[in-house]
Enzyme design. Structure first.
Site, PDB file in Angstrom:
ATOM      1  N   LYS A 156       0.832  -1.196   0.059  1.00  0.00           N
ATOM      2  CA  LYS A 156       0.063   0.005  -0.067  1.00  0.00           C
ATOM      3  C   LYS A 156       0.890   1.274   0.011  1.00  0.00           C
ATOM      4  O   LYS A 156       1.714   1.494   0.838  1.00  0.00           O
ATOM      5  CB  LYS A 156      -0.832  -0.013   1.459  1.00  0.00           C
ATOM      6  CG  LYS A 156      -2.156  -0.894   1.153  1.00  0.00           C
ATOM      7  CD  LYS A 156      -3.003  -0.318   2.334  1.00  0.00           C
ATOM      8  CE  LYS A 156      -4.326  -1.312   2.308  1.00  0.00           C
ATOM      9  NZ  LYS A 156      -5.222  -1.030   3.676  1.00  0.00           N
ATOM     10  N   ARG A 254      -8.268  -8.411   4.215  1.00  0.00           N
ATOM     11  CA  ARG A 254      -7.403  -7.424   4.347  1.00  0.00           C
ATOM     12  C   ARG A 254      -7.820  -6.305   5.105  1.00  0.00           C
ATOM     13  O   ARG A 254      -7.022  -5.601   6.046  1.00  0.00           O
ATOM     14  CB  ARG A 254      -6.509  -6.936   3.097  1.00  0.00           C
ATOM     15  CG  ARG A 254      -5.269  -6.017   3.264  1.00  0.00           C
ATOM     16  CD  ARG A 254      -4.264  -5.803   2.272  1.00  0.00           C
ATOM     17  NE  ARG A 254      -3.138  -4.866   2.692  1.00  0.00           N
ATOM     18  CZ  ARG A 254      -2.482  -4.636   1.735  1.00  0.00           C
ATOM     19  NH1 ARG A 254      -2.163  -5.267   0.671  1.00  0.00           N
ATOM     20  NH2 ARG A 254      -1.473  -3.862   2.326  1.00  0.00           N
TER      21      ARG A 254
HETATM   22  P1  NAD Z   1       7.386   8.355  10.287  1.00  0.00           P
HETATM   23  O1  NAD Z   1       7.862   7.854   9.050  1.00  0.00           O
HETATM   24  O2  NAD Z   1       6.983   9.775  10.383  1.00  0.00           O
HETATM   25  O3  NAD Z   1       8.644   8.294  11.164  1.00  0.00           O
HETATM   26  C1  NAD Z   1       8.580   8.606  12.515  1.00  0.00           C
HETATM   27  C2  NAD Z   1       9.742   9.603  12.963  1.00  0.00           C
HETATM   28  O4  NAD Z   1      10.821   8.754  13.246  1.00  0.00           O
HETATM   29  C3  NAD Z   1      10.121  10.177  12.034  1.00  0.00           C
HETATM   30  O5  NAD Z   1      10.485  11.721  12.599  1.00  0.00           O
HETATM   31  C4  NAD Z   1      11.499   9.893  11.230  1.00  0.00           C
HETATM   32  O6  NAD Z   1      12.093  10.806  10.736  1.00  0.00           O
HETATM   33  C5  NAD Z   1      12.037   9.236  12.578  1.00  0.00           C
HETATM   34  N1  NAD Z   1      13.106   8.171  12.232  1.00  0.00           N
HETATM   35  C6  NAD Z   1      12.807   7.085  11.269  1.00  0.00           C
HETATM   36  N2  NAD Z   1      13.519   6.195  11.588  1.00  0.00           N
HETATM   37  C7  NAD Z   1      14.427   6.632  12.449  1.00  0.00           C
HETATM   38  C8  NAD Z   1      15.623   6.082  13.213  1.00  0.00           C
HETATM   39  N3  NAD Z   1      15.986   4.891  12.997  1.00  0.00           N
HETATM   40  N4  NAD Z   1      16.047   6.973  14.168  1.00  0.00           N
HETATM   41  C9  NAD Z   1      15.611   7.978  14.514  1.00  0.00           C
HETATM   42  N5  NAD Z   1      14.489   8.593  13.980  1.00  0.00           N
HETATM   43  C10 NAD Z   1      13.842   7.939  12.939  1.00  0.00           C
HETATM   44  O7  NAD Z   1       6.157   7.455  11.078  1.00  0.00           O
HETATM   45  P2  NAD Z   1       6.066   5.923  10.908  1.00  0.00           P
HETATM   46  O8  NAD Z   1       5.424   5.762  12.427  1.00  0.00           O
HETATM   47  O9  NAD Z   1       7.075   4.971  10.517  1.00  0.00           O
HETATM   48  O10 NAD Z   1       4.975   5.715   9.730  1.00  0.00           O
HETATM   49  C11 NAD Z   1       3.573   6.175   9.753  1.00  0.00           C
HETATM   50  C12 NAD Z   1       3.213   6.448   8.408  1.00  0.00           C
HETATM   51  O11 NAD Z   1       2.641   5.161   7.863  1.00  0.00           O
HETATM   52  C13 NAD Z   1       1.720   7.074   8.310  1.00  0.00           C
HETATM   53  O12 NAD Z   1       1.632   7.968   7.183  1.00  0.00           O
HETATM   54  C14 NAD Z   1       0.834   6.007   8.218  1.00  0.00           C
HETATM   55  O13 NAD Z   1      -0.466   6.116   7.262  1.00  0.00           O
HETATM   56  C15 NAD Z   1       1.510   4.855   7.386  1.00  0.00           C
HETATM   57  N6  NAD Z   1       1.347   3.479   7.381  1.00  0.00           N
HETATM   58  C16 NAD Z   1       1.176   2.802   6.356  1.00  0.00           C
HETATM   59  C17 NAD Z   1       0.899   1.763   6.161  1.00  0.00           C
HETATM   60  C18 NAD Z   1       0.708   0.775   4.799  1.00  0.00           C
HETATM   61  O14 NAD Z   1       0.376  -0.283   4.674  1.00  0.00           O
HETATM   62  N7  NAD Z   1       1.220   1.383   3.833  1.00  0.00           N
HETATM   63  C19 NAD Z   1       0.498   1.074   7.362  1.00  0.00           C
HETATM   64  C20 NAD Z   1       0.567   1.695   8.548  1.00  0.00           C
HETATM   65  C21 NAD Z   1       1.083   2.986   8.393  1.00  0.00           C
HETATM   66  N1  GLY Z   2      -2.059  -1.166   7.215  1.00  0.00           N
HETATM   67  C1  GLY Z   2      -2.912  -1.785   6.513  1.00  0.00           C
HETATM   68  C2  GLY Z   2      -2.841  -2.565   5.253  1.00  0.00           C
HETATM   69  O1  GLY Z   2      -1.676  -2.787   5.080  1.00  0.00           O
HETATM   70  O2  GLY Z   2      -3.668  -3.307   4.689  1.00  0.00           O
END
Ligand code: NAD
Ligand code: GLY
Length: 385
Positions: A156, A254
Site C-alpha cells: 500500500k 485485508r
Molecule cells: P514516520 O515515517 O513519520 O517516522 C517517525 C519519525 O521517526 C520521523 O520523525 C522519522 O524521521 C524518524 N525516524 C525514522 N527512523 C528513525 C531512526 N531509525 N532513528 C531515528 N529517527 C527515525 O512514522 P511511522 O510511524 O514510521 O509511519 C507512519 C506512516 O505510515 C503514516 O503515514 C501511516 O499512514 C503509514 N502507514 C502505512 C501503512 C501501509 O500499509 N502502507 C501501514 C501503517 C502505517
Molecule cells: N496497514 C493496513 C494494510 O496494509 O492493509
C-alpha cells in the site's frame, strides 16, 4: 523462477526471513540485527541502471551513507534525495519533489528506488515508484518499528489529502523489504511506542497467543531487546504476509488490518497531521473499536480492559482526543465518512468478533456516538499524555 527464489536464504543464524507469496510479485522480508552493513543482503537486490535512495532529513545523516556504500557495487550510480520530515509533508508537493529528483537524475524504467525511513517515506517513495514511468521497482528499508511491522509490507502506497488520510495512492509491491533491527536504537521512545500499537493490533485480529507473548515481553520490547524485537517483527510480518497473500487488494479479508484505523484516521486528520502519531491514533482507535465490539455484544469487558492495559504498558494513549468541543462525536463521524472502507456514506468498522478474529461491520450512528463519548477525553489535548 519466482522473484523470491532469487533471494538468498538468511546467512546469519539470527536472521529471519518471511516470504510474501504473490506469484510473480513475491518478495522476501529480511529481519535481523545489522543488516544495513551486511553485504550478502544487498548483493541480491533487484538489477537496475541506477538507484535513488529516498529518505528524509532526519534519517539521511544516520543511515543513508551506509546504504549508499552497500548499493555502490550494484548500480552505476547511487543518489540520495531527502524530503522534509513529518506526516504533514506526506503531500502532493513532496511527491512532486521525488518526481523532480527522478527526472533530474535521469532515472529510466530500470532505475530502482530505495525507501529509507519510516512509513511516511515508505508510502511516498512507494507511490512515486508506482507512478514514475507507469511503475518502476522499489525496495523498502524501514527504519521505524511501525514501518518494519506494517507499512513496508503489503504494497500500500499513498499520500494524504487535507480531508483524509492516504486518500490518494496505489497498490505497488516492493521487490524486497530489509528490516535492520539495529536502527531502532536511534528511534525516539515515543516512536517505538507508536510502532508497538501496530504490533499489538495483530493479537486481537489474528493471534491471541502472540498477544499473550506480548503481555509477557512488553518491558523487553520497550528496552529494544534484540531477541524480543526479532520475534515481534517476524510474527507481525508473517501475519501480515499471510493476510496480504490471500487478499492483496483489500477485497475483504485485508480490511482486518485496519482495526482501530477508522477512528484513528479521524484523530490524525482532525487534530492536524503530525500532532498525534499514527500509532498513537491507532491505539486510541483500537480502544474505541474494542468498546464498539463490546457494545455490539461480541466481546466482554475483560477483553476490552486487557487490550487497554497492554496499550498503556506500551506507552500509548487509550482515550481519543476532543476534535470539536461542541459536537465531538459529530466531528468524528464526519471525518470517518471519508474512510476508504465507507460505502455510500455508511461507515464500516473493523470489530473483534472474538479475541483473535476480526470482521467488517456497520454500526448505527447512535451507537458509535455513545462509544466516542465514552472513549474520549473531556478536555481538548494537543498530544496524548
Ligand atoms: P514516520 O515515517 O513519520 O517516522 C517517525 C519519525 O521517526 C520521523 O520523525 C522519522 O524521521 C524518524 N525516524 C525514522 N527512523 C528513525 C531512526 N531509525 N532513528 C531515528 N529517527 C527515525 O512514522 P511511522 O510511524 O514510521 O509511519 C507512519 C506512516 O505510515 C503514516 O503515514 C501511516 O499512514 C503509514 N502507514 C502505512 C501503512 C501501509 O500499509 N502502507 C501501514 C501503517 C502505517
Ligand atoms: N496497514 C493496513 C494494510 O496494509 O492493509
Amino acid at each position: 523462477m519466482t522473484p523470491s527464489n532469487i533471494f538468498p536464504k538468511p546467512a546469519a543464524a539470527t536472521m529471519q526471513r518471511v516470504d510474501i507469496a504473490l506469484g510473480q510479485r513475491s518478495y522476501p522480508i529480511f529481519i535481523g540485527q545489522g543488516l544495513l552493513g551486511a553485504p550478502e543482503i544487498w548483493q541480491h537486490m533487484p538489477d537496475g541502471t541506477q538507484a535513488l535512495i529516498v529518505t528524509n532529513t532526519t534519517v539521511e545523516p544516520l543511515y543513508a551513507a551506509l546504504l549508499a556504500s552497500q548499493l555502490a557495487g550494484r548500480y552505476a550510480r547511487v543518489r540520495t534525495f531527502a524530503l522534509p520530515d513529518g506526516e504533514q509533508y506526506k503531500t502532493q508537493d513532496s511527491l512532486s519533489l521525488i518526481f523532480d529528483a527522478l527526472v533530474q537524475t535521469g532515472a529510466d524504467r530500470k532505475s530502482v528506488i530505495y525507501a529509507l525511513g519510516g512509513g511516511v517515506v515508505g508510502d511516498m517513495a512507494g507511490f512515486a515508484a508506482a507512478c514514475y514511468m507507469r511503475g518502476i521497482s522499489f525496495v523498502q528499508v524501514p527504519t521505524t518499528l511501525l514501518a518494519q511491522v506494517d507499512s513496508s509490507v503489503g504494497g500500500k502506497t499513498a499520500i494524504n489529502h487535507p480531508q483524509g488520510k492516504n486518500l490518494i495512492g496505489a497498490f505497488h509491491q516492493p521487490r524486497a523489504v530489509v528490516c535492520d533491527l539495529g536502527v531502532l536504537r536511534t528511534l525516539p521512545a515515543r516512536e517505538l511506542s507508536a510502532g508497538l500499537a501496530e504490533v499489538i493490533k495483530y493479537g486481537p485480529i489474528a493471534d491471541m497467543e502472540f498477544f499473550d507473548w506480548l503481555e509477557a515481553n512488553m518491558e523487553e520490547l520497550r528496552a529494544c531487546d534484540t531477541a524480543a524485537l526479532t520475534h515481534a517483527v517476524q510474527r507481525s510480518c508473517q501475519i501480515k504476509a499471510d493476510v496480504v497473500a490471500r487478499d492483496e487488494h483489500e477485497a475483504g479479508l485485508r480490511t482486518i488490518l485496519n482495526f482501530g484505523h477508522t477512528f484513528g484516521h479521524a484523530i490524525e486528520a482532525g487534530m492536524g497531521y503530525g500532532r498525534w502519531l499514527h500509532g498513537e491514533a491507532v491505539a486510541a482507535g483500537m480502544c474505541m473499536g474494542a468498546h464498539l465490539s463490546r457494545a455490539i455484544g461480541l466481546v466482554d469487558d475483560r477483553f476490552v480492559r486487557r487490550l487497554a492495559a497492554l496499550l498503556e504498558r506500551a506507552g500509548l494513549p487509550t482515550r481519543g482526543p476532543v476534535l470539536d468541543g461542541r459536537d465531538n462525536a459529530g466531528r468524528y463521524l464526519e471525518l470517518m465518512r471519508l474512510d476508504k472502507k465507507a460505502e455510500s456514506g455508511a461507515i464500516r468498522f473493523i470489530v473483534i468478533e472474538r479475541p483473535g478474529r476480526a470482521v467488517l461491520r456497520t454500526a448505527p450512528d447512535a451507537l458509535v456516538r455513545s462509544v466516542i463519548d465514552h472513549c474520549c477525553e473531556t478536555e481538548p489535548v494537543l498530544q496524548p499524555a
